[in-house]
Every structure is written in C-alpha cells, then in structure tokens.
Enzyme design. Structure first.
Site, PDB file in Angstrom:
ATOM      1  N   ASP A 122      40.514  41.516  42.578  1.00 18.96           N
ATOM      2  CA  ASP A 122      39.686  40.324  42.763  1.00 18.96           C
ATOM      3  C   ASP A 122      39.840  39.318  41.630  1.00 18.96           C
ATOM      4  O   ASP A 122      40.287  39.652  40.521  1.00 18.96           O
ATOM      5  CB  ASP A 122      38.206  40.716  42.916  1.00 18.96           C
ATOM      6  CG  ASP A 122      37.654  41.450  41.708  1.00 18.96           C
ATOM      7  OD1 ASP A 122      38.369  42.304  41.145  1.00 18.96           O
ATOM      8  OD2 ASP A 122      36.509  41.175  41.308  1.00 18.96           O
ATOM      9  N   GLU A 189      35.855  43.934  40.325  1.00 23.59           N
ATOM     10  CA  GLU A 189      35.651  44.069  38.877  1.00 23.59           C
ATOM     11  C   GLU A 189      34.810  42.933  38.325  1.00 23.59           C
ATOM     12  O   GLU A 189      33.971  43.124  37.450  1.00 23.59           O
ATOM     13  CB  GLU A 189      37.010  44.102  38.150  1.00 23.59           C
ATOM     14  CG  GLU A 189      36.933  44.503  36.672  1.00 23.59           C
ATOM     15  CD  GLU A 189      36.654  43.353  35.706  1.00 23.59           C
ATOM     16  OE1 GLU A 189      36.319  43.624  34.551  1.00 23.59           O
ATOM     17  OE2 GLU A 189      36.750  42.182  36.115  1.00 23.59           O
TER      18      GLU A 189
HETATM   19 ZN   LIG Z   1      39.877  41.017  34.601  1.00 20.32          ZN
END
Ligand SMILES: [Zn+2]
Length: 486
Positions: A122, A189
């Site tokens: 992401d 994340e």
């Molecule tokens: Zn990162």
C-alpha cells in the site's frame, strides 16, 4: 609560585589535548573490508518499467479498511503474477487477511532457520491540494530524467519490486536457497498493519522461528550527520515504542459566570505545561551510541575529536543534540501533546477536559515506566491517566555482531564501498514490530540513497527513485539471498 602553578596547569592542558587528539586519530573503522564487487548483470530498464507499472496501480490504504478500494490490490496481485511467472511457479503463494501476500521459497536444508524479507503493497494518497505541484502525476509511474516517478517509488514499492526481481532472477538461474526464504507484503502498513500482523500470527502458529527479518526503516542517507561526507547506510536495529495516553480531568459543570478558581480545563492545562517543561532524561546510549561508534572513524576534525571522546564531551553533545528535533528524538523518550477538548460552549464550565499525548519510547524503557514518569511529572490525582489500545513497547535491540548484520553490511559496501554502514534507531513504527516473537534479529533497511530532499518526497510531492539506484537495490537483494544462503 604562581608562575609554577601556571606552568603545571599548562602542561596538564597540553597533555589533555594530546590525549583527545590521539584518541581521535586512533579510532579504528568498524567497516567490513570489501574487495569483490557485485557481479550481476541485470536489465535496469526492464526493472524501471516494472516499478513504473507497480506505481500506476493506486494501492491506497484507508484508515477505515471498509473504505479501501480493493480493486487496485486485486490488480496488483495480477500484475505480480504476470510479471514474475517463474517466481510464482516455484514459490508457494498465500493470500492472508484479504490482500496481504506471503510467499514461501522452500530451502534445501530444513535444519537452517528461514529468513523473511518484507515490504508493503500500500501507499499513501496524493494530497489533492498538491496535484499541480508534481512534475509528473503521482500515479503516472513516469520514467523521465533518469528517475521513476510516483507514489511508492521510495515508500516502498521500490523494495517490493527489488525483492520480486531478485527472486525471479535467481529462480531463472536455477538457484535453490539452503534456508527457506519467506517474502511478506502487507497491504495496510500505512494505516496500522493488520496484514503484517496476520502473517506474523500465521507463521507463529506454524512454530516458525526466523534467522532474521529485513523490513523498511533506514536507508542510505546523504548529508544526515555533520562532519561526514560519506553516504551512511542506516540499518535500523531497533525501533521506538508508541504510547498514546489519554488525560482526563472531571469538572463540576455549570454556568461560567461564577467559576471556581480552576476549571477542569485549567487543571488539565497545568498538567500539560508540566509535561512539556519536564522532558524525559536525555541519554546517548544503545543504538544511538552504537551509530556514533560506527560513524566517528569517518568524521572530519574537529567533530571527530568530540565524538571519539564521548567520556569528556557527552554533556556538550547532549546539549547540542537537544536543539534539533531529529537528534533530540534519538536520545530520549519524546512526548507530543496532540489533541484536546473541554466544554462544548464558551459560557459553560466543562464537566470534563481531556487531552491525548503521544509518547515515542526509547529502547530500554517501557509503556509502564513512561506512564509512571508522566504521572510523577503531573503529580496531581485529579488528572486521570489512561493508555490507549494502539500502543506498544519499544522493540528489542538486534545484535550488530550477528552474521545477518554482517551480511547486510558487506553487501551494501560491495555495491558502493564509499558507504559507511551504521546501526540506527528507527523513530517511527514499521510492520516488522509484529515479528519480535519470531526472531531476535530484525533489521530495518532499504538499500536506496536518500538525501534530506528525498525524505520530504516520501509521503510528499514528487516522490521518485533514480533508475540506477533501483538497479543497485535489485542487486542488493540478489546478493543477500544468493551469497548468504547458498
Ligand atoms: Zn513504508
């Protein structure tokens, strides 16, 4: 008599200066001596094209996972399968928690502990206000002026693509690792890392113990420290803990025309001032101390004299470090007052005043010790202190004498021997924090050169990576897998 004393004093000062200088001249380098260079021939334009394609798929994670557009993640998985066919034929692929990916490359020697290479799929969005400030649009993946442009070029599709390229290259060569190699790519994340958490749990449930984990966190920094012109490969060996505390003060409420001497807000304000006025003790120790031990031999005079003689200059250095936010943060637990609220209306006394404070905890301390310190500083029973669920202790500190740290250091210098490798304390939080139970050795490092301007590009405008750096990054991972695991 006075003359004699002055003479003796003069001699003492002279001896003292000589000791300082001799100490500075004799600090020996901790860098691995490298003779060979990395031999692999890779087609960097193809690598650039692959990163460009990866950037063009807008895998943006949303704080509210229900609002995340999942289509790009499906598209991203298809792109990986199509681009790295040999890898997908050889490694076992598992999709975890919807969109996180875990690949297993089975090693030939089951007695050896596996390793885990990490990145995340992401990216953060491109701020709409800044759209027209990008030289090339944020999700264009433009290849221009020697760079690949767009969101994820530095954070961290560069590492993800490098890992995939390196495995595809080695599978193609017929290489079989001795150790099992896991490759894990979380999908969220930037918004909490549930994907990485689920993968870590899956491996733990399978009783996997890892030799080491390599995740993002540090980079090859240029101009990061004064007195040193070499690029420094900052290999994160620990990361700070994260603790948000909620402070609450109850009040009586009522009309503000006849207020008490102190309202709930006033009491809370005093507590907040006390926190800012009493920062945590400053200390150059642990990973920060180790970092200076690694870079000092490569510093120029006169800074080298100071850093080589910490026994004498530590108080001065601490005082100096306190001035800049970045160096202040490596030597103490920091506290940021971030949110607050009280009455809903200007003429109503608050029945309650609250504030959130965000602490970043230095390794060696804990959430409990941090809370105890804050409680002592506030010194007022009327202020209720509660911790919030999204908190964690600092990570353990990885061993810089472990073979895995040595491998990372060696390969980094084989790619460019002007690089000084140094251990480093990561100030933010990475997905790797989920793996503390699976290994003692967690390193946080992406083999990419960054200067202070590049740091602003990460999560900012004009994020980009040079094509040549991307090539080096692929070589780094090929060497890391091949040289250390055959
Ligand atoms: Zn990162």
């Amino acid at each position: 008599m006075i003359k004699k004393i002055l003479k003796i004093l003069g001699i003492i000062v002279l001896v003292f200066i000589i000791i300082l200088i001799v100490k500075a001249l004799t600090v020996s380098s901790k860098q691995v001596e490298v003779k060979e260079t990395i031999p692999y021939k890779i087609d960097i334009m193809t690598v650039a094209k692959h990163l460009s394609e990866a950037i063009q798929i807008p895998t943006i994670s949303n704080q509210d996972s229900l609002k995340t557009d999942t289509k790009p993640f499906e598209q991203f998985h298809t792109f990986l399968a199509k681009t790295y066919p040999k890898l997908h034929k050889t490694l076992k692929k598992e999709v975890v928690k919807g969109y996180a990916l875990l690949y297993t490359w089975k090693g030939s020697d089951p007695s050896l502990k596996p390793i885990l290479l990490m990145a995340h799929q992401d990216v953060v969005p491109v701020d709409a206000v800044t759209l027209d400030q990008w030289t090339h649009p944020g999700f264009s993946g433009a290849i221009a002026d020697g760079y690949i442009w767009g969101r994820g070029a530095l954070d961290v599709k560069n590492a993800l693509i490098s890992i995939m390229e390196s495995v595809e290259y080695l599978v193609n060569k017929g290489f079989v690792p001795k150790r099992t190699i896991y490759v894990a790519f979380g999908h969220d994340e930037e918004v909490g890392g549930e994907g990485a958490k689920a993968i870590a749990k899956l491996l733990k449930d399978r009783n996997v113990q890892l030799e080491y984990v390599l995740d993002e966190g540090g980079a090859i920094m240029e101009g990061a420290l004064p007195g040193i012109s070499n690029p420094i490969a900052m290999v994160g060996i620990a990361e700070k803990g994260y603790l948000t505390l909620k402070l609450t003060v109850k009040g009586t409420g009522g009309h503000s025309s006849m207020p008490p001497h102190h309202t709930a807000l006033g009491v809370l304000a005093r507590a907040l001032v006390a926190i800012e006025d009493n920062p945590f003790p400053r200390e150059i120790k642990g990973p920060a101390q180790q970092m200076f031990e690694y870079v000092t031999p490569h510093m120029s005079f006169p800074l080298k004299v100071m850093f080589a003689n910490m026994w004498c200059f530590k108080p001065l250095l601490k005082w100096q470090f306190e001035k800049a936010e970045s160096s202040n943060a490596i030597m103490r637990t920091t506290v940021a007052l971030t949110m607050t609220g009280a009455s809903e209306k200007d003429n109503i006394l608050p029945t309650q005043a609250w504030a959130m404070i965000n602490c970043r905890i230095l390794p060696g301390e804990t959430m409990a010790s941090t809370t105890a310190y804050i409680k002592k500083v506030i010194d007022n029973e009327a202020v209720l202190i509660e911790s919030t669920p999204w908190s964690n202790d600092p990570s353990p500190v990885s061993d810089i004498n472990a073979p895995s740290f040595h491998s990372i250091a060696t390969i980094t210098r084989q790619i460019d021997n002007s690089i000084v490798v140094a251990p480093y304390l990561v100030l933010g939080a990475t997905d790797s924090r989920n793996y503390n139970a699976l290994t003692n050795q967690i390193y946080r490092f992406t083999p990419v050169k960054m200067n202070n301007e590049d740091l602003k590009r990460t999560h900012g405008i004009n994020e980009r990576i040079s094509i040549s750096d991307m090539g080096k990054s692929v070589k780094f991972f090929i060497a890391l897998i091949e040289k250390t695991h055959q």
